[in-house]
Structure formats: C-alpha cells, structure tokens
Design an enzyme around this catalytic site. Sequence first.
Site, PDB file in Angstrom:
ATOM      1  N   GLU A   1      -3.606  -2.118 -20.573  1.00  0.00           N
ATOM      2  CA  GLU A   1      -4.409  -1.087 -21.234  1.00  0.00           C
ATOM      3  C   GLU A   1      -3.582  -0.535 -22.394  1.00  0.00           C
ATOM      4  O   GLU A   1      -2.446  -0.109 -22.201  1.00  0.00           O
ATOM      5  CB  GLU A   1      -4.752   0.035 -20.250  1.00  0.00           C
ATOM      6  CG  GLU A   1      -5.662   1.093 -20.837  1.00  0.00           C
ATOM      7  CD  GLU A   1      -6.009   2.183 -19.847  1.00  0.00           C
ATOM      8  OE1 GLU A   1      -6.678   3.156 -20.257  1.00  0.00           O
ATOM      9  OE2 GLU A   1      -5.615   2.082 -18.670  1.00  0.00           O
TER      10      GLU A   1
ATOM     11  N   ARG B   1       4.373  -4.457  -6.808  1.00  0.00           N
ATOM     12  CA  ARG B   1       4.751  -3.967  -8.120  1.00  0.00           C
ATOM     13  C   ARG B   1       6.271  -3.815  -8.181  1.00  0.00           C
ATOM     14  O   ARG B   1       6.937  -3.735  -7.149  1.00  0.00           O
ATOM     15  CB  ARG B   1       4.060  -2.636  -8.436  1.00  0.00           C
ATOM     16  CG  ARG B   1       4.462  -1.486  -7.543  1.00  0.00           C
ATOM     17  CD  ARG B   1       3.779  -0.199  -7.971  1.00  0.00           C
ATOM     18  NE  ARG B   1       4.188   0.197  -9.306  1.00  0.00           N
ATOM     19  CZ  ARG B   1       3.526   1.083 -10.054  1.00  0.00           C
ATOM     20  NH1 ARG B   1       2.420   1.628  -9.597  1.00  0.00           N
ATOM     21  NH2 ARG B   1       3.969   1.407 -11.250  1.00  0.00           N
TER      22      ARG B   1
ATOM     23  N   LYS C   1       2.905   5.290 -16.332  1.00  0.00           N
ATOM     24  CA  LYS C   1       2.650   5.530 -17.748  1.00  0.00           C
ATOM     25  C   LYS C   1       2.430   7.014 -18.027  1.00  0.00           C
ATOM     26  O   LYS C   1       2.790   7.517 -19.086  1.00  0.00           O
ATOM     27  CB  LYS C   1       1.422   4.730 -18.206  1.00  0.00           C
ATOM     28  CG  LYS C   1       1.753   3.324 -18.670  1.00  0.00           C
ATOM     29  CD  LYS C   1       0.559   2.718 -19.369  1.00  0.00           C
ATOM     30  CE  LYS C   1       0.876   1.324 -19.872  1.00  0.00           C
ATOM     31  NZ  LYS C   1      -0.289   0.708 -20.539  1.00  0.00           N
TER      32      LYS C   1
END
Length: 816
Positions: free
Chosen positions: A300, A520, A530
């Site tokens: 994104e 992850r 983020k």
Amino acid sequence: MPTKDDNFDKDKCLELFLKISLDERTARNTIANNKVTANLTAVINEAGVADGCNRTVGNLLYTVATKYPANALVHRPTLLQYVVSSKIKTPAQLDAALPFLAALGPDNLDLGKFEEACGVGVEVSLEEIEQTVNEVVEEKKSTIMEQRYRTNVGELLGHVRKRHPWADAKVVKQVMDAKLYELLGERTAADDEKPVKKKKEKPAKVDAKAADVPVPEKPSEEDVNPFLIFPNPEENCKVHTEVPFSNGSILRCCNTKEILDKHLKAKKEILDKHLVDRKELLEKHLKAKGGSVLTRFPPEPNGYLHIGHAKAMFIDFGLAKDRGGGCYLRYDDTNPEAEKKEYIDHIEEIVRWMGWEPLKITYTSDYFQELYELAVELIRRGHAYVDHQTPEEIKEYREKKLNSPWRDRPIAESLKLFEDMRTGLIEEGKATLRMKQDMQSDNYNMYDLIAYRIKFTPHPHAGDKWCIYPSYDYAHCIVDSLENVTHSLCTLEFETRRASYYWLLHALGLYQPYVWEYSRLNISNTVMSKRKLNRLVTEKWVDGWDDPRLMTLAGLRRRGLTPTAINAFVRGIGITRSDGTLISVERLEYHVREELNREAPRTMAVLHPLKVVITNLEANSTMEVDAKKWPDAQADDAFAFYKIPFTNVVYIESSDFRMQDSKDYYGLAPGKSVILRYAFPIKCTEVVLADDNKTILEIHAEYDPSKKTKPKGVLHWVPQPSPGVDPLRIEVRLFEKLFLSENPAELDDWLGDLNPQSKVVIPSAYGLDSLRNVKVGERFQFERLGYFVVDQDSTPEKLIFNRTVTLKDSYGKGGK
C-alpha cells in the site's frame, strides 16, 4: 476464527484451558496470544471436551492447536477423535500424524495408512523397553563408564526411540535413568566438575598435492531452496479452505476444471507476453509449462517500505523466479487519503534496488471499473447490500453479532442506492456497501465486511473519476483473480481473512488462487508498524523515512547495508509459519559483516584525535608506507595496496592512550611502546598537559626505524598529509539501536523507550587523505572501528560517514 484484535473473555478462556488440565502457566501464556487462544478454543470444542479431560489429552490438544497444518483442516476432527479416544496417546504418535496430514492436504484420508504411520494400536510393553535399554547401554558401556554422568543421555534415548518409536517417552526415560544408576551408582562430586578443555592441536600442514580427495562442505543456509514448500499451479484445483457457517453448513471452496483450465491458459498468455524480452525467465517458463507461477507484491503506497517488505519481496519475487514465472508489483491503492506519489515512486525504486524486476507494474485502481461491475453483480446475486449504519454502530453490531437493520433490504433498492453512491448523490459517511456473509460466525472477518465506502477525495493514480473506493477485503482477492495470480502469499495476521477471500471469489464464480500465509518478520529493538513509523517521522523523532536508525529499506540503504546482505538475512530465517518469533538485530548485522568483510576496502580514520609528535623524525621529512586494502592482499598486486605518508605528526584515538598502564592494556602509555599499523613502533617519551594538569594536549614519542621493537599493541592512526597541514576533517555519525527494549511495540509508552544515544555525531574526526575524493554510497572498513558508508549529505568541503555496523559480531559467536 477471531482475529488478534478480538476481545476474548480471558477469564472464561482461562477456565476452559484449566479444565483440559493445562498447567496454569501455559494456560495464562496462551490467553496472552489471541491466535493460539482462538485455535485452542476451536480444538477443544471440536474434540467435545469443553467439560474437561486428563492432562495427557489436554497437552496433545494444545499441540494440535499450535502445530496443526492449515491445508488439512478437513481432517482435524478425525485426528481429535483419535486423541480423545486415546488411540493416539503419545507426543511421538502425534508428531507422526501432523506431517502425514500436512502431506495429504485435503485429499481423502486412508485410515489404514494413517494408523500405520502413527502407530495406532501398537503397544510397547515395559519388558520390551527394559530389554532394549539394556541392549543400548551394553553397546555404549565403554563410553558410559568413561563419561559417567556426563554421558549424552539424549543420544541413548534416541537409539531406543529408533527401535520403539511408539514407546512411552516418560517410561523410557525412567528405565534409562534406573539402568544408569545401577551401572554407575551414586553421583559423585567429580561428576559435577566441568571437564578440562584440551587445547586444540594445530592441524598438520597437508601437502596440497596429496590432498586429492575434496571434503564436501556443508551447504549453507543460502544454498537451501526455501520455495519447495509451495505447490505447483495445477494443484489449485484442490480445496484451499473450508468456510464454516453458523447454521452448520460448510463451504468448500475450489476451482472447477473449467475455471482452472481458463486460468492456466490466461496465465501462459500473460507470461509469454511479458517475459518475451527476458530470455532466461522465458526459457524457464517454457520448460516449467504449467508449473510456472504468477505472484504479486502488493504494498500500500502509504509510507516507505521496511525490512518486513524485504521478506515479502523475497518470497513473492523469489518464488516466481524459482519457478520460471513472474511477479507483479501491484500498488494496493484503495485509500486515496493516505497515499502519495512520493510513496509510489519510492516503492518502485526500492524494489529494483533490492534486485527484483517486476513482470509488470499494476495498480488496484487499474481495476476500479471491473471491481465496480462485480460489486453490482454481487448485489444482484443477493450477497451484498447498502448499509446506513455509522462506523460506531457497525462496530457495536459486530461485537454483538447483530445483523444490520438494512441487511435484508430488497436487491433493487441496494442497486439503486449503490448507483447513487457512485454518482455522488449520497454524503460521505452516510452509506457503505457491505458483503452479506455470516454475522454469527466464529470468524470476525465474516461479519459482513465493508466492500465500498464514499470518499470525496481525488485519487493519486485514478484522478477524480471515482468518489467510491473499494476496501482491501473486497478488492484484494478479486484483483488476484483478475491478474491470474497462482499463489497469493501474505503474513499470518491475514490468515483469518482467508475465509472471506474465498467466500467472495466463490460468490462471484471467479478463479481462486492458492493462499498461503507465513510469519511476519519481527526484529528486536525497533518498530515495524507503518503507523508507528509514520509517527516517528512526522513528529520528527527521527530525521525522515531514510533515517539510518530505522528499519526502512531506505534507512538501511543510507546506513550502508546492501540488498545482497538483506536478502541473505531474509533467506536465512526461512519461510515458516512460526508466529511471534522476534529475530535479533544482531542476526541481520552478521550477514552485513559477512558481505562487507569481503567487499569493503580497508582504510583508517580517527574519531577522537590525540596529537602525537615524533621527536626523532625531522619536521619536514615525509616517507610513505604501504597499507593493505584487503587482509589477504598479495605483494604482487599493486591495486591491493595504498600509500600513507608517515610524518613527524600523527593522530591516534584519545582512548588509545592512558596515563596509567596495566597488564591487560595494549594501548600507549608513558614509557610504553606500540606499533602504528603498517608503519613503525613508537614509544611515548613525554606527555604535554594543559594548565589544569589533567587535559592532555599532545604526546611526544620516538619511532623505531629498525622495527626491532616488538610491542603487542597495534594502533590505527592518521598522519598530517604533509608538514604543517591538518589531516582530512570528516564528520562521523555513529548509530545504535533506536529503542532500548527488545520489543518496544509491546510497551504502552513505546516512545519513552527511544534510545537517547541512538545517534552520536562526531563533527571533527580525521581521515586519511586518500578518502578526499570518495563518492556517496562508497563503503569502507575503518580499521578497528567498523564499517562505514559515505552519506548523501556529504559535500566536497565536508565528507560525512555513517557507521553501518561495528566489527564485533555477537551473532556469529553464538548469538541468536
């Protein structure tokens, strides 16, 4: 299955876990992990033991909850019945069952083969165990008598386990302990003494001609192919997941042969078109035929990429490359409020810096028209509706598992309202399009997720054509399907969204890619969110997205890390489903040192200069000494050396001098000698102090031109390039861990954990004159100090060096 954000009733969960006889510590640790809590709760209910069971069964159920293969969920109820009925009653049997089911996947289960693989019905008597233990001890008796209680009992038990894999491990251990006691008697004080380490003898020199038999080297972690775990695209005809509904029905999602054939044909056309100018990959693709894959890396564009994205790139691009296919770089640009052209440009640039070449660059916004048309079709099929609840109301209803008041509105009415949303006739926040899923499901991500919302915000890529934008949950799976992706790979926090992913594709009759989740990447002493990274940047806790203290890829590049080292690190940690593992930052630094040790030429700099005047060398005389760029420089290789002027004024590190000498100190002190690296021994003859009689102004020393003096200490140094001229002045920036705690993300006041010494600027260091014309991005080893890179802030008048890593390597010496 609930998401990690759910608010479980922890007291009820704790009570449930204690009922199955888990020890209290394990039970409390479990409820601290929402994912394991959800899995264990589901397993307990599926096994029908919510009212309790014995500890043996409870521990096996816990193992099922934490290790069961996701691709074989259809067989979990069968396994649980074997556990509850004590047909599978030992950890060894369960350890055999799990890989058997993982290899089987959703295919039909042959109970005979399953029972044989797991030792069902095999009973190993106490007499058999005792006989085998006696045999193993007798075989190893001489070693046992020599090593006594320092004997590796685990190795002995392993020999027993090979002969009786289904024997009760506890009973085997008890029998082994009793046998050793019978043989050795009581443990003595000598048994507890640490063995004296023998000095390693230096290996004898081997004649190169005689050593004609090469010794095979153990494959490094970089040599192992981590992509073998993924299936070929032809296997996408198999069931990927089961979506259970609250009414008891189960949706088994799969591709029909017709859909799969259409997909394989479209995929081949895509690869043939886009790989035509990339000969190597095209040849792999043609050789692989249907086995070649299409993946996508879908960031994104709402911030800079971090090292977690490096792992995602390695998996997405790496799998495609390994199978002769291709990987899209797809911008997941469904939220125009958070996205910027700056981020879009950065992502493309950093992907290529990391060494990956996209098959094609696409945007989710490229498919806005198709996504809109499919949303209309979803409404027509009765699977979506326009809702007028506020975000707060939606949250409340979801928590209470209540249907929206508008859930059952007529299809025609939702179609009309959705068109009004598209044309801007409805205010922002007054309506959403929601998917009609299952509000009573056990999976939070089936609670009628939002498909479209109204935003009167221009889009950085699509412009102002749209005022409704699709959600990630709606758009992501559809675009995967439209782009004929074979493998949709994501991190484990998206695992609970798998049901929604397949539900939507099934509802629309679209091709379904293979979904696989991996753990992850979590690294110590930093944050990866983020949202947190954005806060550090916008609130100026750091100096921008490319601050060398951040784990953004731009920051790591500015710090001097290379794509090769980052990819080696990512490859080394593997592609696993072990969630929650915190990787020490030292492991990354290990890979960085490994590369820079090979690639970075050596030079010298002094961070805190202390002047040394060599009194027995004339002030105007200069001689040159040869210094090595590489430790293994050969004498006949002129390019492996550089010249250093040796004058009567040199500078050493102030920390390399002290007024009081000691046996364990190898620096310079009054009356003591050291060697200046590549030059001569010097001996301190005088110390010049300031008026306060404490501050050292300069050292006077004499050098030994014959080099007969052999002191132990070797110091790095920087000379005046010529008499009366100061050395090259440089700025050096030393970076340490950004946070003091290993896992600052867990702290409420995570900003309060920032390391105040994470950046130290030394404005007036000295470097060798040979550094004067270096370029931004060049890397060096400053001997005895670490690895450094020329920073982008450098100018011809002021060179700036960032320290990449120190020379110390704790990971390589046993760190984790």
